[in-house]
Design a protein around this motif. Structure first.
Motif, PDB file in Angstrom:
ATOM      1  N   GLU A  34      15.029 -19.299  -7.168  1.00  0.00           N
ATOM      2  CA  GLU A  34      14.389 -18.129  -7.780  1.00  0.00           C
ATOM      3  C   GLU A  34      12.999 -17.920  -7.190  1.00  0.00           C
ATOM      4  O   GLU A  34      12.274 -18.879  -6.915  1.00  0.00           O
ATOM      5  CB  GLU A  34      14.266 -18.346  -9.285  1.00  0.00           C
ATOM      6  CG  GLU A  34      13.535 -17.221 -10.007  1.00  0.00           C
ATOM      7  CD  GLU A  34      13.343 -17.521 -11.490  1.00  0.00           C
ATOM      8  OE1 GLU A  34      13.979 -16.825 -12.287  1.00  0.00           O
ATOM      9  OE2 GLU A  34      12.582 -18.444 -11.829  1.00  0.00           O
ATOM     10  N   VAL A  35      12.643 -16.643  -6.998  1.00  0.00           N
ATOM     11  CA  VAL A  35      11.274 -16.290  -6.611  1.00  0.00           C
ATOM     12  C   VAL A  35      10.573 -15.828  -7.880  1.00  0.00           C
ATOM     13  O   VAL A  35      10.930 -14.796  -8.451  1.00  0.00           O
ATOM     14  CB  VAL A  35      11.249 -15.193  -5.534  1.00  0.00           C
ATOM     15  CG1 VAL A  35       9.806 -14.920  -5.103  1.00  0.00           C
ATOM     16  CG2 VAL A  35      12.092 -15.597  -4.331  1.00  0.00           C
ATOM     17  N   HIS A  36       9.615 -16.617  -8.330  1.00  0.00           N
ATOM     18  CA  HIS A  36       9.001 -16.415  -9.642  1.00  0.00           C
ATOM     19  C   HIS A  36       7.520 -16.064  -9.481  1.00  0.00           C
ATOM     20  O   HIS A  36       6.749 -16.817  -8.886  1.00  0.00           O
ATOM     21  CB  HIS A  36       9.140 -17.694 -10.468  1.00  0.00           C
ATOM     22  CG  HIS A  36       8.846 -17.501 -11.922  1.00  0.00           C
ATOM     23  ND1 HIS A  36       9.837 -17.422 -12.878  1.00  0.00           N
ATOM     24  CD2 HIS A  36       7.675 -17.358 -12.595  1.00  0.00           C
ATOM     25  CE1 HIS A  36       9.283 -17.251 -14.068  1.00  0.00           C
ATOM     26  NE2 HIS A  36       7.973 -17.201 -13.919  1.00  0.00           N
ATOM     27  N   ALA A  37       7.137 -14.899  -9.998  1.00  0.00           N
ATOM     28  CA  ALA A  37       5.735 -14.467  -9.933  1.00  0.00           C
ATOM     29  C   ALA A  37       4.930 -15.133 -11.039  1.00  0.00           C
ATOM     30  O   ALA A  37       5.395 -15.243 -12.180  1.00  0.00           O
ATOM     31  CB  ALA A  37       5.651 -12.945 -10.076  1.00  0.00           C
ATOM     32  N   LEU A  38       3.720 -15.575 -10.702  1.00  0.00           N
ATOM     33  CA  LEU A  38       2.769 -16.111 -11.678  1.00  0.00           C
ATOM     34  C   LEU A  38       1.500 -15.288 -11.562  1.00  0.00           C
ATOM     35  O   LEU A  38       0.829 -15.310 -10.520  1.00  0.00           O
ATOM     36  CB  LEU A  38       2.478 -17.589 -11.391  1.00  0.00           C
ATOM     37  CG  LEU A  38       1.479 -18.288 -12.324  1.00  0.00           C
ATOM     38  CD1 LEU A  38       1.992 -18.303 -13.757  1.00  0.00           C
ATOM     39  CD2 LEU A  38       1.188 -19.706 -11.841  1.00  0.00           C
ATOM     40  N   ILE A  39       1.186 -14.530 -12.622  1.00  0.00           N
ATOM     41  CA  ILE A  39       0.060 -13.607 -12.514  1.00  0.00           C
ATOM     42  C   ILE A  39      -0.864 -13.734 -13.726  1.00  0.00           C
ATOM     43  O   ILE A  39      -0.508 -14.284 -14.760  1.00  0.00           O
ATOM     44  CB  ILE A  39       0.526 -12.142 -12.375  1.00  0.00           C
ATOM     45  CG1 ILE A  39       1.172 -11.650 -13.672  1.00  0.00           C
ATOM     46  CG2 ILE A  39       1.482 -11.984 -11.211  1.00  0.00           C
ATOM     47  CD1 ILE A  39       1.364 -10.146 -13.696  1.00  0.00           C
ATOM     48  N   ARG A 202      -1.348  -8.286  -5.821  1.00  0.00           N
ATOM     49  CA  ARG A 202      -0.812  -7.035  -5.296  1.00  0.00           C
ATOM     50  C   ARG A 202       0.527  -6.766  -5.979  1.00  0.00           C
ATOM     51  O   ARG A 202       1.546  -7.378  -5.656  1.00  0.00           O
ATOM     52  CB  ARG A 202      -0.657  -7.121  -3.778  1.00  0.00           C
ATOM     53  CG  ARG A 202      -1.988  -7.349  -3.066  1.00  0.00           C
ATOM     54  CD  ARG A 202      -1.803  -7.482  -1.568  1.00  0.00           C
ATOM     55  NE  ARG A 202      -3.094  -7.628  -0.885  1.00  0.00           N
ATOM     56  CZ  ARG A 202      -3.230  -7.781   0.428  1.00  0.00           C
ATOM     57  NH1 ARG A 202      -2.144  -7.813   1.200  1.00  0.00           N
ATOM     58  NH2 ARG A 202      -4.426  -7.920   0.976  1.00  0.00           N
ATOM     59  N   LEU A 203       0.522  -5.855  -6.917  1.00  0.00           N
ATOM     60  CA  LEU A 203       1.689  -5.645  -7.766  1.00  0.00           C
ATOM     61  C   LEU A 203       2.910  -5.183  -6.980  1.00  0.00           C
ATOM     62  O   LEU A 203       4.046  -5.556  -7.307  1.00  0.00           O
ATOM     63  CB  LEU A 203       1.356  -4.635  -8.865  1.00  0.00           C
ATOM     64  CG  LEU A 203       0.203  -5.013  -9.801  1.00  0.00           C
ATOM     65  CD1 LEU A 203       0.091  -3.998 -10.926  1.00  0.00           C
ATOM     66  CD2 LEU A 203       0.360  -6.419 -10.356  1.00  0.00           C
ATOM     67  N   ASP A 204       2.709  -4.380  -5.929  1.00  0.00           N
ATOM     68  CA  ASP A 204       3.847  -3.911  -5.135  1.00  0.00           C
ATOM     69  C   ASP A 204       4.606  -5.097  -4.539  1.00  0.00           C
ATOM     70  O   ASP A 204       5.838  -5.056  -4.418  1.00  0.00           O
ATOM     71  CB  ASP A 204       3.365  -2.978  -4.013  1.00  0.00           C
ATOM     72  CG  ASP A 204       2.907  -1.632  -4.541  1.00  0.00           C
ATOM     73  OD1 ASP A 204       3.284  -1.292  -5.687  1.00  0.00           O
ATOM     74  OD2 ASP A 204       2.171  -0.933  -3.833  1.00  0.00           O
ATOM     75  N   GLU A 205       3.879  -6.143  -4.148  1.00  0.00           N
ATOM     76  CA  GLU A 205       4.527  -7.315  -3.567  1.00  0.00           C
ATOM     77  C   GLU A 205       5.401  -8.024  -4.586  1.00  0.00           C
ATOM     78  O   GLU A 205       6.489  -8.514  -4.255  1.00  0.00           O
ATOM     79  CB  GLU A 205       3.464  -8.280  -3.021  1.00  0.00           C
ATOM     80  CG  GLU A 205       2.663  -7.724  -1.864  1.00  0.00           C
ATOM     81  CD  GLU A 205       1.603  -8.693  -1.367  1.00  0.00           C
ATOM     82  OE1 GLU A 205       0.990  -8.386  -0.337  1.00  0.00           O
ATOM     83  OE2 GLU A 205       1.396  -9.746  -2.007  1.00  0.00           O
ATOM     84  N   LEU A 206       4.937  -8.088  -5.819  1.00  0.00           N
ATOM     85  CA  LEU A 206       5.713  -8.763  -6.862  1.00  0.00           C
ATOM     86  C   LEU A 206       7.070  -8.087  -7.043  1.00  0.00           C
ATOM     87  O   LEU A 206       8.110  -8.750  -7.133  1.00  0.00           O
ATOM     88  CB  LEU A 206       4.947  -8.757  -8.182  1.00  0.00           C
ATOM     89  CG  LEU A 206       3.537  -9.348  -8.178  1.00  0.00           C
ATOM     90  CD1 LEU A 206       2.965  -9.326  -9.591  1.00  0.00           C
ATOM     91  CD2 LEU A 206       3.533 -10.771  -7.642  1.00  0.00           C
ATOM     92  N   TYR A 207       7.043  -6.759  -7.101  1.00  0.00           N
ATOM     93  CA  TYR A 207       8.287  -6.025  -7.315  1.00  0.00           C
ATOM     94  C   TYR A 207       9.185  -6.057  -6.079  1.00  0.00           C
ATOM     95  O   TYR A 207      10.394  -5.888  -6.184  1.00  0.00           O
ATOM     96  CB  TYR A 207       7.993  -4.583  -7.728  1.00  0.00           C
ATOM     97  CG  TYR A 207       7.521  -4.469  -9.158  1.00  0.00           C
ATOM     98  CD1 TYR A 207       8.421  -4.332 -10.203  1.00  0.00           C
ATOM     99  CD2 TYR A 207       6.163  -4.534  -9.461  1.00  0.00           C
ATOM    100  CE1 TYR A 207       7.992  -4.245 -11.520  1.00  0.00           C
ATOM    101  CE2 TYR A 207       5.716  -4.452 -10.776  1.00  0.00           C
ATOM    102  CZ  TYR A 207       6.631  -4.310 -11.799  1.00  0.00           C
ATOM    103  OH  TYR A 207       6.196  -4.240 -13.098  1.00  0.00           O
ATOM    104  N   ALA A 226      11.971 -10.597 -16.704  1.00  0.00           N
ATOM    105  CA  ALA A 226      12.543 -10.201 -15.427  1.00  0.00           C
ATOM    106  C   ALA A 226      11.700  -9.059 -14.864  1.00  0.00           C
ATOM    107  O   ALA A 226      11.236  -8.192 -15.618  1.00  0.00           O
ATOM    108  CB  ALA A 226      13.992  -9.757 -15.601  1.00  0.00           C
ATOM    109  N   MET A 227      11.480  -9.048 -13.548  1.00  0.00           N
ATOM    110  CA  MET A 227      10.623  -8.019 -12.955  1.00  0.00           C
ATOM    111  C   MET A 227      11.158  -6.621 -13.248  1.00  0.00           C
ATOM    112  O   MET A 227      10.384  -5.681 -13.447  1.00  0.00           O
ATOM    113  CB  MET A 227      10.524  -8.215 -11.437  1.00  0.00           C
ATOM    114  CG  MET A 227       9.723  -9.427 -10.991  1.00  0.00           C
ATOM    115  SD  MET A 227       8.006  -9.470 -11.557  1.00  0.00           S
ATOM    116  CE  MET A 227       7.383  -7.889 -11.064  1.00  0.00           C
ATOM    117  N   GLY A 228      12.476  -6.473 -13.297  1.00  0.00           N
ATOM    118  CA  GLY A 228      13.056  -5.161 -13.540  1.00  0.00           C
ATOM    119  C   GLY A 228      12.888  -4.670 -14.958  1.00  0.00           C
ATOM    120  O   GLY A 228      13.183  -3.510 -15.257  1.00  0.00           O
ATOM    121  N   GLU A 229      12.410  -5.546 -15.871  1.00  0.00           N
ATOM    122  CA  GLU A 229      12.289  -5.174 -17.279  1.00  0.00           C
ATOM    123  C   GLU A 229      10.865  -4.794 -17.678  1.00  0.00           C
ATOM    124  O   GLU A 229      10.625  -4.491 -18.847  1.00  0.00           O
ATOM    125  CB  GLU A 229      12.745  -6.349 -18.164  1.00  0.00           C
ATOM    126  CG  GLU A 229      14.212  -6.709 -18.012  1.00  0.00           C
ATOM    127  CD  GLU A 229      14.586  -7.930 -18.829  1.00  0.00           C
ATOM    128  OE1 GLU A 229      13.669  -8.519 -19.455  1.00  0.00           O
ATOM    129  OE2 GLU A 229      15.774  -8.304 -18.832  1.00  0.00           O
TER     130      GLU A 229
END
Length: 514
Positions: A34-39, A202-207, A226-229
């Protein structure tokens, strides 16, 4: 490991530093492959959580399980042996050693007791070509740009064959092509079952690359989705602890227009320096923010360094406040009212083992001293004033600057120059690697400084930042100024078009035609 079982589970993580509660019951769950964003904002606890996972810090409380087994790494080396590789935002390699040595630092291939240099150089070249980096691996790492150094750090981490790769702001020094190459490698790692924790502002990168996101605020985990949610606006609202409508209103007023510009404070024409600058021209007037755009290698940083006297000019004309300037060192530029915040905060900005007070007043020390002795009362007054004005979040003036978040370190560096009352401020990537909240604060501060009559020359890789926050934008390519874009019609697309097709030199009156 059961495929349904998370690869990493951190629960109830608490960490206290003297006078500061850095983490309180924080959590992080990352699945296999999984590629998991931590922000979170700077100071939210992201870096502390990562350092606890990798053994750089000891936790006060909480548990960590990796592949179902409880772990307690006592050092980054132990974490690396356990299958966790980390790429830090600030390149943490050895500049005077070769690229190949840095890729294999501490695990050099050997033939008997001797290093097998031929094998190491060949393997380093192969590893880097995976990232589309083709350089002489026998040259010192420091002889290459920050972007190349960052790609070397990424290649080193990925080459460990780890189960979990942590990337802390890995794209902050990369151009669009290099970012796409990195994303390709991340997707390849995911396909191979390797998990990635991806930290980015950079939010665009997360999505574009992440599956799920964990959001932190004030040392706590506040959401996991989930990023899509989750929308970008909701993501920012949760980071800041505000309502969506409030964030929308603040975004609309973050870039207040400055008033009419005044006299010219900088007039640089046809600047030349080595092979990096071959005809760069830019002018800045009082009360104006001028953006400097271009791809990596276009000469943006070199232009600022030449103006500041850090690099020797071999041609061109430089005038400051209407008078000729022949700077032989940064001290000459400072004496004429110029300040410069470098792109590389760690190497050319902060002095990590010194305090906030010492870092902030470094350039002002001659004015605060008598017979070589610093007046502590005057120094304290200056420090307290700028900590308050810039909203620097610190436990106190005597806290080590290395303990501050990236955004607050950047504010200290800005304060270092502002306390000198400069007429011109040169900023190279002033918001690189800092969160959206701190970024808006710094952008608002720049607008305020311009309204007060300061001239600002701002270099940024983020075209949105240049389009929204500049009165004009000068575009460089191959060391030359190729276009100047006025405020009217200044958009990201216009800047990109000028970067790709602009060809006209800047004219004597400061105008140009793309």
């Amino acid at each position: 490991m059961n495929p349904a079982q998370p690869l990493l589970v951190m629960e109830g993580i608490t960490k206290t530093f003297p006078g500061v509660l850095a983490l309180q019951d924080a959590s992080l769950r990352v699945g296999p492959g999984e590629v998991h964003a931590l922000i979170g904002q700077n100071g939210a606890g992201k870096s502390t959580l990562i350092k606890i996972l990798t053994g750089a810090y000891r936790r006060d409380r909480g548990t960590i399980r990796l592949a179902g087994q409880e772990v307690d790494f006592h050092s980054p080396q132990a974490a690396q042996r356990g299958g966790i590789s980390t790429i830090y935002q600030e390149v943490n390699l050895v500049g005077f050693r070769s690229v190949a040595e840095n890729v294999f630092l501490g695990r050099e291939p050997r033939r008997s007791l001797l290093i097998d240099w031929r094998a190491m150089n060949a393997e380093a070249k192969r590893v880097l070509e995976r990232f589309d980096v083709r350089v002489d691996v026998t040259r010192p790492l420091a002889s290459y740009s920050v972007a190349v150094q960052q790609m070397v750090a990424i290649a080193r981490a990925v080459s460990y064959q780890s189960r979990l790769v942590i990337m802390d702001e890995p794209t902050s020094s990369l151009d669009d092509r290099e970012v796409e190459t990195l994303f390709g490698v991340i997707r390849q790692l995911k396909a191979e079952g390797v998990s990635v924790v991806f930290v980015s502002h950079r939010l665009d990168e997360l999505y574009a690359v992440c599956d799920r996101v964990t959001i932190m605020r004030d040392g706590r985990t506040v959401d996991e989705r989930a990023m899509g949610e989750i929308s970008k606006l909701e993501l920012v609202a949760k980071m800041l602890g505000k309502e969506i409508g409030e964030v929308r209103r603040e975004g609309e007023t973050a870039f207040e227009r400055t008033g009419p510009p005044g006299e010219t404070v900088l007039d640089a024409r046809d600047l030349r320096s080595g092979t990096a600058l071959r005809g760069a021209s830019v002018n800045v007037r009082a009360g104006e923010i001028v953006g400097l755009a271009g791809l990596l290698g276009s000469g943006r940083s070199e232009t600022a360094r030449a103006i500041f006297g850090a690099d020797e000019l071999t041609g061109g004309e430089l005038r400051v406040n209407g008078k000729p300037a022949d700077f032989h060192s940064p001290a000459d530029a400072i004496s004429r009212g110029i300040g410069f915040c470098s792109e590389d905060r760690k190497t050319e900005g902060i002095i990590p083992h010194m305090t906030v007070r010492e870092n902030l007043t470094l350039a002002l020390l001659p004015a605060l001293s008598r017979a070589g002795i610093v007046d502590p009362a005057r120094q304290a007054e200056v420090v307290d004033r700028f900590i308050t004005r810039l909203g620097i979040k610190t436990a106190g003036p005597d806290q080590k600057i290395r303990e501050l978040s990236g955004g607050n370190q950047q504010k200290v560096l800005l304060a270092r120059w502002l306390c000198l009352n400069p007429k011109l401020l040169l900023l190279d990537e002033p918001t690189r690697g800092i969160d959206v909240g701190a970024k808006a604060e710094i952008q608002g501060l720049l607008s305020e400084l311009a309204r007060e009559g300061m001239g600002v020359l701002m270099i940024s890789s983020e075209l949105e930042e240049l389009a929204e926050g500049s009165n004009r934008v000068v575009v460089l390519r191959d060391g030359r100024s190729v276009a100047e874009l006025p405020r009217e019609g200044l958009t990201q697309d216009a800047i990109m078009t000028a970067m790709a097709h602009g060809s006209a030199p800047i004219e004597a009156d400061g105008g140009a035609h793309a």
